[in-house]
Design a protein around this motif. Structure first.
Motif, mmCIF file in Angstrom:
data_model
loop_
_atom_site.group_PDB
_atom_site.id
_atom_site.type_symbol
_atom_site.label_atom_id
_atom_site.label_comp_id
_atom_site.label_asym_id
_atom_site.label_seq_id
_atom_site.Cartn_x
_atom_site.Cartn_y
_atom_site.Cartn_z
ATOM 1 N N SER A 368 0.845 -1.192 0.000
ATOM 2 C CA SER A 368 0.000 0.000 0.000
ATOM 3 C C SER A 368 0.881 1.242 0.000
ATOM 4 C CB SER A 368 -0.907 0.015 1.241
ATOM 5 O OG SER A 368 -0.178 0.387 2.399
ATOM 6 N N ALA A 369 0.238 2.399 -0.148
ATOM 7 C CA ALA A 369 0.963 3.669 -0.138
ATOM 8 C C ALA A 369 1.553 3.983 1.226
ATOM 9 C CB ALA A 369 0.034 4.794 -0.573
ATOM 10 N N TRP A 370 1.124 3.254 2.252
ATOM 11 C CA TRP A 370 1.627 3.484 3.605
ATOM 12 C C TRP A 370 2.844 2.626 3.922
ATOM 13 C CZ3 TRP A 370 -0.035 7.666 5.917
ATOM 14 C CH2 TRP A 370 -1.301 8.170 5.594
ATOM 15 N N ASP A 371 3.272 1.789 3.001
ATOM 16 C CA ASP A 371 4.501 1.011 3.217
ATOM 17 C C ASP A 371 5.709 1.944 3.205
ATOM 18 O OD1 ASP A 371 2.784 -1.101 3.097
ATOM 19 O OD2 ASP A 371 3.696 -2.056 1.347
ATOM 20 N N TRP A 372 6.718 1.602 3.979
ATOM 21 C CA TRP A 372 7.914 2.430 4.037
ATOM 22 C C TRP A 372 9.156 1.563 4.212
ATOM 23 C CZ3 TRP A 372 10.233 2.137 8.957
ATOM 24 C CH2 TRP A 372 9.395 1.708 9.995
ATOM 25 N N ILE A 373 10.289 2.138 3.870
ATOM 26 C CA ILE A 373 11.579 1.467 4.027
ATOM 27 C C ILE A 373 12.417 2.281 5.003
ATOM 28 C CG2 ILE A 373 13.705 0.755 2.885
ATOM 29 C CD1 ILE A 373 12.055 0.379 0.327
ATOM 30 N N GLY A 374 12.861 1.640 6.067
ATOM 31 C CA GLY A 374 13.634 2.316 7.102
ATOM 32 C C GLY A 374 15.117 2.028 6.989
ATOM 33 N N LEU A 375 15.916 3.029 7.318
ATOM 34 C CA LEU A 375 17.366 2.879 7.406
ATOM 35 C C LEU A 375 17.741 2.733 8.877
ATOM 36 C CD1 LEU A 375 20.219 3.015 6.048
ATOM 37 C CD2 LEU A 375 20.156 5.490 6.509
ATOM 38 N N TYR A 376 18.469 1.663 9.217
ATOM 39 C CA TYR A 376 18.804 1.352 10.597
ATOM 40 C C TYR A 376 20.303 1.114 10.747
ATOM 41 C CZ TYR A 376 13.802 0.242 11.075
ATOM 42 O OH TYR A 376 12.425 0.292 11.075
ATOM 43 N N LYS A 377 20.825 1.479 11.904
ATOM 44 C CA LYS A 377 22.177 1.061 12.260
ATOM 45 C C LYS A 377 22.158 -0.429 12.612
ATOM 46 C CE LYS A 377 24.919 4.744 12.173
ATOM 47 N NZ LYS A 377 25.388 5.372 13.421
ATOM 48 N N ASP A 385 13.394 2.155 15.827
ATOM 49 C CA ASP A 385 14.731 2.731 15.994
ATOM 50 C C ASP A 385 15.360 3.188 14.683
ATOM 51 O OD1 ASP A 385 14.777 2.483 18.700
ATOM 52 O OD2 ASP A 385 15.996 0.685 18.778
ATOM 53 N N TYR A 386 14.574 3.477 13.680
ATOM 54 C CA TYR A 386 15.146 3.861 12.388
ATOM 55 C C TYR A 386 15.886 5.193 12.480
ATOM 56 C CZ TYR A 386 10.670 6.344 12.392
ATOM 57 O OH TYR A 386 9.588 7.113 12.751
ATOM 58 N N ILE A 387 16.887 5.365 11.612
ATOM 59 C CA ILE A 387 17.566 6.648 11.457
ATOM 60 C C ILE A 387 16.696 7.581 10.628
ATOM 61 C CG2 ILE A 387 19.629 7.791 10.556
ATOM 62 C CD1 ILE A 387 21.043 5.032 10.816
ATOM 63 N N THR A 388 16.172 7.018 9.544
ATOM 64 C CA THR A 388 15.233 7.737 8.689
ATOM 65 C C THR A 388 14.403 6.702 7.950
ATOM 66 O OG1 THR A 388 14.988 9.433 6.968
ATOM 67 C CG2 THR A 388 16.784 7.845 6.697
ATOM 68 N N TYR A 389 13.377 7.171 7.250
ATOM 69 C CA TYR A 389 12.570 6.264 6.443
ATOM 70 C C TYR A 389 12.102 6.998 5.196
ATOM 71 C CZ TYR A 389 8.486 8.713 8.387
ATOM 72 O OH TYR A 389 7.578 9.662 8.754
ATOM 73 N N THR A 390 11.713 6.223 4.208
ATOM 74 C CA THR A 390 11.200 6.771 2.960
ATOM 75 C C THR A 390 9.951 6.005 2.563
ATOM 76 O OG1 THR A 390 11.749 7.282 0.658
ATOM 77 C CG2 THR A 390 12.689 5.266 1.565
ATOM 78 N N TRP A 391 8.932 6.736 2.110
ATOM 79 C CA TRP A 391 7.688 6.096 1.672
ATOM 80 C C TRP A 391 7.916 5.447 0.303
ATOM 81 C CZ3 TRP A 391 4.375 5.768 5.479
ATOM 82 C CH2 TRP A 391 4.329 6.776 6.444
ATOM 83 N N VAL A 392 7.484 4.210 0.162
ATOM 84 C CA VAL A 392 7.797 3.485 -1.072
ATOM 85 C C VAL A 392 7.059 4.062 -2.284
ATOM 86 C CG1 VAL A 392 8.341 1.360 0.161
ATOM 87 C CG2 VAL A 392 6.012 1.744 -0.636
ATOM 88 N N LYS A 393 5.916 4.702 -2.074
ATOM 89 C CA LYS A 393 5.166 5.277 -3.190
ATOM 90 C C LYS A 393 5.504 6.751 -3.398
ATOM 91 C CE LYS A 393 2.962 1.432 -4.014
ATOM 92 N NZ LYS A 393 3.302 0.627 -5.213
ATOM 93 N N ASP A 394 5.492 7.549 -2.348
ATOM 94 C CA ASP A 394 5.736 8.989 -2.490
ATOM 95 C C ASP A 394 7.122 9.283 -3.025
ATOM 96 O OD1 ASP A 394 3.248 9.272 -1.475
ATOM 97 O OD2 ASP A 394 3.833 10.136 0.444
#
Length: 470
Positions: A368-377, A385-394
């Motif tokens: 869905s549009a609410w899925d996201w990918i997080g960057l983690y140490k 505990d993600y450093i940042t995240y990005t929305w897979v659709k936006d």
């Protein structure tokens, strides 16, 4: 997965081995489960829990399940715990994360706390995660007694973990059974799969079940304990006695009680209760299990359980209970071998330039549009505990039938760099469905660095449930 190492691994090596998604790290069908139940009697945690979790053992568990009772929940502390994690959760997460374990789920009801940890390699194969609770204190209105549970599928096999704190005192053995039945009746999950606790293929029932040793006098009890003749006490253990007449209890198995009763001790002592109450020693703290056999399913996807160890740990004295540890081997045939999504970092990553993430679905799933990918140490503790995240659709840049590219701004990448992983979080399934191999983020080479604004954490995954006390 059981790992038989001849030498101990340092924590950093354990992290890298756990994070790596190479096929050989989770191709075997044998997994090691480490369970702990402990009534902590409102105490603050000890400084070190290495021996409780067997952190120096050459055999590393794949899963940890920690069930606590009587975590301090006075109003002022409870309010603090709602804002930040409680001290017990913090200790377990801080101890396990450097060794490559992630807190997958947790639930708290006043003093009852249940935590589920997994090696990172298994996380994309842990799905259908739900938790719930039942109050049994003061006719079901108070949560000082009751049960909290976490259920999930592990490589397709449905498991449920139920942590209970039942009614106290010698004369309430029947009430304890009634409370257990009430908890089983009232706790429900997704009706499409396994709506009730006993519908799961494998159920663990553990906690401060509060069953006592009846009839025997104090002198006989102490003599049997001192001489390690624990078997002379088994016939008068109330749970053992109740299993003879209660059909429900007969469905549950338990290892032999070859350790001394875990209640009640003087604090910071190995001496049983010396107060005026002189409570009789008892095996109040237990771990039982129920393995359902389905002939058709067993032939195609068998699940077997073997208990390797069942004992108490006498070195901890912060509580009037001693913790009980159960170690199990799960033997199963995986219902799926590949994660739902493959995700990886494209090219070199640094805060000096924008970066790209590539992901590709390996199986159909409800994206869905609410899925996201997080960057983690590497060594992160939980999904939040993600450093940042990005929305897979936006933030999508390009896509085709096989893969999709997602943009990550250089302002969101840590200036100091480090070893990192990417995790794809499916909002519909509410779990991580893909994890990258570890990769290096280089330090920023420019002389000045703008401070990255902290993203609002709009997505959480099975955050600890803190229930009010009203």
């Amino acid at each position: 997965m059981e790992n038989d190492y001849d030498t101990k691994e340092d924590p950093q090596s354990q992290v890298k081995n756990s994070v790596g998604m190479e096929k050989n790290c989770c191709d075997e069908d044998t997994f090691r489960l480490h369970m702990v139940t402990w009534n902590v009697a409102t105490a603050d945690p000890p400084d070190d829990i290495s021996s409780l979790l067997h952190l120096n053992s050459p055999k590393t568990p794949d899963l940890y399940v920690i069930g606590l009772q009587e975590v301090y929940s006075a109003p002022h502390r409870f309010i603090i715990d709602m804002a930040v994690e409680d001290s017990w959760s913090h200790l377990f997460m801080s101890s396990l994360a450097p060794r490559g374990y992630l807190k997958v789920s947790s639930i708290r009801m006043q003093g009852l706390l249940l935590l589920f940890f997994s090696k990172l390699a298994h996380v994309p194969f842990i799905r259908d995660i739900q938790d719930t609770y039942s109050r049994t204190g003061i006719s079901g209105y108070w949560g000082n007694k009751g049960g909290v549970s976490i259920r999930l599928s592990f490589y397709g096999h449905m498991l449920c973990f139920l942590n209970c704190h039942l009614a106290a005192h010698m004369q309430y053995a029947s009430q304890r059974v009634d409370e257990f039945e009430y908890i089983l009746d009232t706790q429900t999950f997704d009706p499409k799969k396994t709506p009730h606790i006993l519908d799961h293929k494998l159920v663990f029932w553990f906690g401060d079940l509060n069953f006592r040793i009846q009839d025997h006098g104090m002198h006989f009890l102490h003599n049997c304990i001192t001489s390690h003749k624990f078997n002379l006490l088994w016939s008068k253990d109330q749970l053992t006695m109740m299993k003879k007449t209660e059909a429900l209890l007969q469905e549950f198995d338990e290892g032999p009680l070859d350790f001394q009763p875990t209640y009640k001790f003087d604090r910071f002592s190995d001496c049983y209760d010396s107060s005026g109450k002189m409570r009789k020693p008892a095996w109040t703290d237990r771990i039982l299990w129920r393995n359902t056999k389905n002939q058709q399913e067993e032939e195609e996807f068998p699940l077997k359980l073997k208990q390797d160890s069942y004992t108490s740990n006498m070195e901890y004295g912060v509580s009037d209970h001693k913790p009980v540890i159960g170690i199990f081997t799960l033997e199963l045939r995986k219902m799926y071998e590949a994660p739902l999504v493959r995700v990886c970092a494209e090219g070199e990553w640094s805060a000096d330039f924008d970066a790209m993430v590539i992901y590709s679905p390996l199986q159909p799933f409800p994206s869905s549009a609410w899925d996201w990918i997080g960057l983690y140490k590497v060594g992160f503790r939980s999904v939040s505990d993600y450093i940042t995240y990005t929305w897979v659709k936006d933030d999508e840049v390009s896509f085709n039938d096989e893969l999709t590219q997602v943009y990550v701004s250089k302002d969101e990448i840590p200036a100091l760099g480090g070893e990192c992983v990417l995790c794809y979080y499916c909002s519909t399934l509410q779990c991580i469905v893909g994890i990258s191999s570890p990769f290096k983020v280089s330090c920023r080479r420019t002389s000045t660095a703008l401070k990255r604004p902290q993203p609002v954490r709009t997505c959480e995954w099975n955050q600890t449930l803190l229930l009010d006390q009203t």
